[in-house]
Design a protein around this motif. Structure first.
Motif, PDB file in Angstrom:
ATOM      1  N   SER A   1      -5.900   5.746  -4.423  1.00 29.33           N
ATOM      2  CA  SER A   1      -6.049   7.125  -4.892  1.00 29.33           C
ATOM      3  C   SER A   1      -4.758   7.913  -4.913  1.00 29.33           C
ATOM      4  O   SER A   1      -4.764   9.115  -5.163  1.00 29.33           O
ATOM      5  CB  SER A   1      -7.113   7.855  -4.064  1.00 29.33           C
ATOM      6  OG  SER A   1      -7.098   7.414  -2.738  1.00 29.33           O
TER       7      SER A   1
ATOM      8  N   GLY B   1       0.807  -1.221   0.000  1.00 29.04           N
ATOM      9  CA  GLY B   1       0.000   0.000   0.000  1.00 29.04           C
ATOM     10  C   GLY B   1       0.838   1.268   0.000  1.00 29.04           C
ATOM     11  O   GLY B   1       0.376   2.330  -0.397  1.00 29.04           O
TER      12      GLY B   1
ATOM     13  N   ASN C   1      -3.443  -3.672   1.960  1.00 28.93           N
ATOM     14  CA  ASN C   1      -3.695  -3.268   0.582  1.00 28.93           C
ATOM     15  C   ASN C   1      -4.137  -4.472  -0.274  1.00 28.93           C
ATOM     16  O   ASN C   1      -3.810  -5.622   0.038  1.00 28.93           O
ATOM     17  CB  ASN C   1      -2.381  -2.663   0.048  1.00 28.93           C
ATOM     18  CG  ASN C   1      -2.391  -2.448  -1.438  1.00 28.93           C
ATOM     19  OD1 ASN C   1      -1.845  -3.248  -2.198  1.00 28.93           O
ATOM     20  ND2 ASN C   1      -3.018  -1.389  -1.874  1.00 28.93           N
TER      21      ASN C   1
ATOM     22  N   PRO D   1       0.701  11.208   7.918  1.00 31.80           N
ATOM     23  CA  PRO D   1       1.817  11.387   6.965  1.00 31.80           C
ATOM     24  C   PRO D   1       1.476  12.224   5.738  1.00 31.80           C
ATOM     25  O   PRO D   1       2.357  12.530   4.941  1.00 31.80           O
ATOM     26  CB  PRO D   1       2.156   9.952   6.537  1.00 31.80           C
ATOM     27  CG  PRO D   1       1.485   9.054   7.510  1.00 31.80           C
ATOM     28  CD  PRO D   1       0.305   9.805   8.055  1.00 31.80           C
TER      29      PRO D   1
END
Ligand SMILES: Cc1cc2nc3c(=O)[nH]c(=O)nc-3n(C[C@H](O)[C@H](O)[C@H](O)COP(=O)(O)O)c2cc1C
Ligand code: SF4
Ligand code: FES
Lengths: 422, 156
Positions: free
Chosen positions: A85, A55, A209, A389
Motif C-alpha cells: 500500500s 518491502g 515481503n 517509522p
C-alpha cells in the motif's frame, strides 16, 4: 533482456496454473531442499546470496531468519507481507496474480528453513482477485502434495492461509500487520520485543515481503553465488521497479539493482510524456525524499540512493514533469499520511493534520512567509518522536520539497496563488 | 444473518487460527459481502459468533475504511486520489463522475445504484488513473471508458 527472477513467468499464458509453473521448473527447488539440504544450511545459502528485504527497509533476509530461536514452546509463524500500500508501489500484485506458485514455493522453503508450520499471507483487502488466485493456488498445491502434511513424502508439513486486510496503509508496518491479523486495530506495537522472538500470537515470527520470498526458489536452485553476481556488491539480485507518473511507458520492470534512474526512466519507461522535461522523481515509494534531474545518473541500489540523499524503499519510482507543482504534490501526499495515521502518537496525528492545513493555504494563495519555517518546525517535532517509522515518512514529502524547491513555495506565497495552471 | 454457504466458510475460517478473535476481519468481510455494510445488528451478531463484546468489534471495524458503516449503493465507485493517479488525471475522472452521477463524494444516487468515494493508492499506479467498483479494478481510465463502464453497470 536482462535475466529475470521473480518475473520470469509472468508473460507466459496461464502462468498462474500449477501445471504451467511445474513445466517451467517450479517446485524443483523445494524438492531438492527437502531431500538434500538441512534447514540451517538453507539459512546459510540465503545469507550468502546477499538477499535483502524488498518491502522497504532492505534488511538482510538470511540474517533476519537466523534471529528466530531454533527451539520454541510457542508455535512459530511466517507472515508474508502482501499489503502493498505504499503509494507508487505495484509489483507484488503482479507476482500474486501471475505467479502465485512462485510465492508459495518461496514460502514453503522459508518455513522449512526456520521450522515453521503455519504461514499467513496478509493481502490488502482491495486485492480481491489476487486473494482468489492465491486461494486457488494453495488448493492446487495442497492436492499435489506441495503443501499440507508430509510434503513430497518428507516429514515436513505446512499450512498456508490467505488473510485479507480491510483498507489501512499502516497494516503494512510489520507489528501493525500482526495486530491486524490477530483481529485488532492495526496499531503498531512498541519494539522490543521484536517479532523474531515475540510476534504473531506471541510466537517467534518472520515477516517478509512478497518479492523477497519470490526470490528464494531460484537462490536455492541456482545457488547463492549466481544470485550475488547480479546487481551490485551490497545490493545483490534484481529489483522490480515500478515506474508511474509522467512517463510514456509506466509499468513494472525487473532489472539488476544498480541500473541508473536515467536508464530506467528514459529507456525502459520510454522517457517523459509529451517530450517534456523531468522535474522530480521519488525513487522508493511516497515515503522517501524527492530527487531531481541532477540525480538521474544515480544508480538504483540501496547504497547509491542513500548517498544521493533519498532511499530505495519499495522501488516505486514516481516521475513528475516540469508542469507539476511541488506544493500540490506535497499536499497530495500529506493528505495521504493524514488520512492513514493510526492516531496513536500525537506528533504524527496532529502534525500531519497541521501540515495539511498550512500546505492547503499556501497552495490556495493564503500562505504567509513564516509558513515555511512553521512547516519545517512541525517536521522537526515529528522526527524521531513517534512509535513507528510512519511519522518520519509522513514529514518527508513536505521537508524534501521545501529543501529542493523553496523558491516555488515562495512564489506561491508572494504571488498569492499557484503559478501552475491545471 | 449469514447464509448457509457463508456459515460454512465461517466454520472453516475458525480452523485457520489458534485464537478465535483472529477471525474477526474475515468474518466482517463475510458479513459485509452478504449485507452490504457493517450495521449495528451485524456488529452484535459478529460479537456473538466470536465471543467478543460489541464495543470491541465496533472499535476494530471502525479502524478499517473498507467496512462501511451505512448502507451504500449497489455499486461503490472508489476513485484513487493519491499522487501517481493524481499526476495522470484522477481529479478530472472524479469531477466527470460527479457531474455524470449528479452526486458529491460520500453520496449515493437517489435510486441507490451508485455511491462515490475516494480512496488512497490501490497498488495499480502503472495503469493510472484507476478506480475500483465493488470487487473489480478499472484501469487506464478516460471519460469515454467511464461512460462505457457506467452504462454496462446500469444495464445489469
Ligand atoms: C508505514 C509502513 C508501511 C509499510 N508497508 C509495507 C507494505 O505495504 N509491504 C511490505 O512488504 N512492507 C511494508 N513495510 C515494511 C514492513 O514493516 C517490513 O519491514 C517488511 O515487510 C519486511 O519484509 P522484508 O524484509 O522482506 O522487506 C512498511 C513499513 C512501514 C513503516
Ligand atoms: S507514527 Fe503515526 S502511524 Fe506510527 S504508531 Fe504513531 S500515530 Fe501510528
Ligand atoms: S496512486 Fe492510484 S493506484 Fe497507486
Amino acid at each position: 533482456m536482462a535475466e529475470r527472477i521473480v518475473f520470469k513467468n509472468v508473460d507466459v499464458p496461464n502462468s498462474q496454473a500449477l501445471e504451467i509453473y511445474r513445466s517451467r521448473g517450479g517446485y524443483r527447488a523445494l524438492e531438492k531442499a527437502l531431500k538434500e539440504i538441512k534447514p540451517d544450511d538453507l539459512i546459510e545459502i540465503v545469507k550468502r546470496s546477499g538477499l535483502r528485504g524488498r518491502g522497504g527497509a532492505g534488511f538482510p533476509t538470511g540474517l533476519k531468519w537466523s534471529f528466530v530461536p531454533k527451539e520454541s514452546k510457542l508455535a512459530k509463524y511466517l507472515c508474508c507481507n502482501a499489503d502493498e500500500s505504499e503509494p507508487g508501489t505495484f509489483k507484488d500484485r503482479v507476482i500474486i496474480e501471475k505467479d502465485p506458485h512462485l510465492l508459495l514455493e518461496g514460502i514453503a522453503l522459508t518455513c522449512y528453513a526456520i521450522g515453521i508450520h503455519t504461514a499467513y499471507i496478509y493481502i490488502r483487502g482491495e486485492m480481491i482477485y489476487g486473494a482468489r488466485v492465491l486461494e486457488q493456488a494453495i488448493a492446487e498445491a495442497r492436492a499435489a502434495g506441495f503443501l499440507g502434511k508430509n510434503i513430497l513424502d518428507s516429514d515436513f508439513h505446512l499450512d498456508v492461509h490467505v488473510h485479507r486486510g480491510a483498507g489501512a496503509y499502516i497494516c503494512g508496518e510489520e507489528t501493525a500487520l500482526m495486530e491486524s491479523l490477530e483481529g485488532k486495530r492495526g496499531e503498531p506495537r512498541v519494539k522490543p520485543p521484536f517479532p523474531a522472538t515475540q510476534g504473531l500470537f506471541g510466537g517467534p515470527t518472520v515477516i517478509n515481503n512478497v518479492e523477497t520470498l519470490a526470490n528464494i526458489p531460484d537462490i536455492i536452485w541456482k545457488g547463492p553465488e549466481w544470485f550475488a553476481a547480479i546487481g551490485t556488491e551490497k545490493s545483490t539480485g534484481t529489483r522490480v521497479f515500478g515506474v508511474s507518473g509522467h512517463v510514456n511507458r509506466p509499468g513494472t520492470y525487473e532489472l539488476p539493482m544498480g541500473v541508473t534512474a536515467r536508464e530506467l526512466i528514459y529507456e525502459h519507461a520510454g522517457g517523459i510524456r509529451g517530450g517534456r522535461q523531468l522535474k522530480a522523481f521519488i525513487p522508493g515509494g511516497s515515503s522517501v525524499p524527492f530527487l531531481t534531474e541532477k540525480h538521474l545518473d544515480v544508480k538504483l541500489d540501496f547504497e547509491s540512493v542513500a548517498q544521493a540523499g533519498s532511499l530505495l524503499g519499495s522501488a516505486g519510482i514516481i516521475v513528475m514533469d516540469d508542469t507539476t507543482c511541488m506544493v500540490w504534490a506535497a499536499l497530495n501526499l500529506c493528505h495521504f499520511y493524514e488520512h492513514e495515521s493510526c492516531g496513536q502518537c500525537t506528533p504524527c496525528r496532529e502534525g500531519t493534520r497541521w501540515m495539511s492545513v498550512v500546505l492547503e493555504r499556501i497552495e490556495h494563495g493564503k500562505g504567509r512567509q513564516e509558513d515555511l519555517d512553521l512547516l519545517l518546525d512541525v517536521c522537526n517535532n515529528i522526527r524521531g518522536q513517534t512509535l513507528c517509522p510512519f511519522g518520519d515518512a509522513a514529514l518527508t514529502p513536505v521537508e524534501s520539497t521545501i529543501m529542493l524547491f523553496r523558491a516555488e513555495y515562495e512564489a506561491h506565497i508572494q504571488g498569492k496563488g499557484c503559478p501552475f495552471s491545471r | 444473518m449469514l447464509s448457509q454457504a457463508a456459515m460454512e466458510k465461517f466454520q472453516q475460517l475458525l480452523e485457520h487460527y489458534p485464537d478465535k478473535r483472529a477471525a474477526l476481519l474475515p468474518t466482517l468481510h463475510l458479513v459485509q459481502s452478504e449485507v452490504g455494510y457493517v450495521s449495528k445488528e451485524a456488529i452484535d451478531y459478529v460479537a456473538g459468533l466470536l465471543s467478543l463484546t460489541p464495543t470491541y468489534v465496533h472499535s476494530v471495524a471502525s479502524f478499517y475504511t473498507m467496512f462501511y458503516k451505512e448502507k451504500m449503493g449497489k455499486y461503490v465507485i472508489q476513485v484513487c486520489r493519491t499522487l501517481p493517479c493524481a499526476l495522470c488525471g484522477s481529479q478530472k475522472i472524479l469531477e466527470y463522475l460527479q457531474g455524470k452521477l449528479g452526486i458529491e463524494v460520500g453520496e449515493t444516487t437517489p435510486d441507490g445504484t451508485f455511491s462515490l468515494v475516494t480512496v488512497e493508492c490501490l497498488a495499480s499506479c502503472g495503469t493510472a488513473p484507476v478506480i475500483q467498483i465493488n470487487d473489480d479494478y478499472y484501469e487506464g481510465l478516460n471519460p469515454e471508458k467511464v461512460d462505457r463502464i457506467l452504462e454496462e453497470l446500469s444495464r445489469k
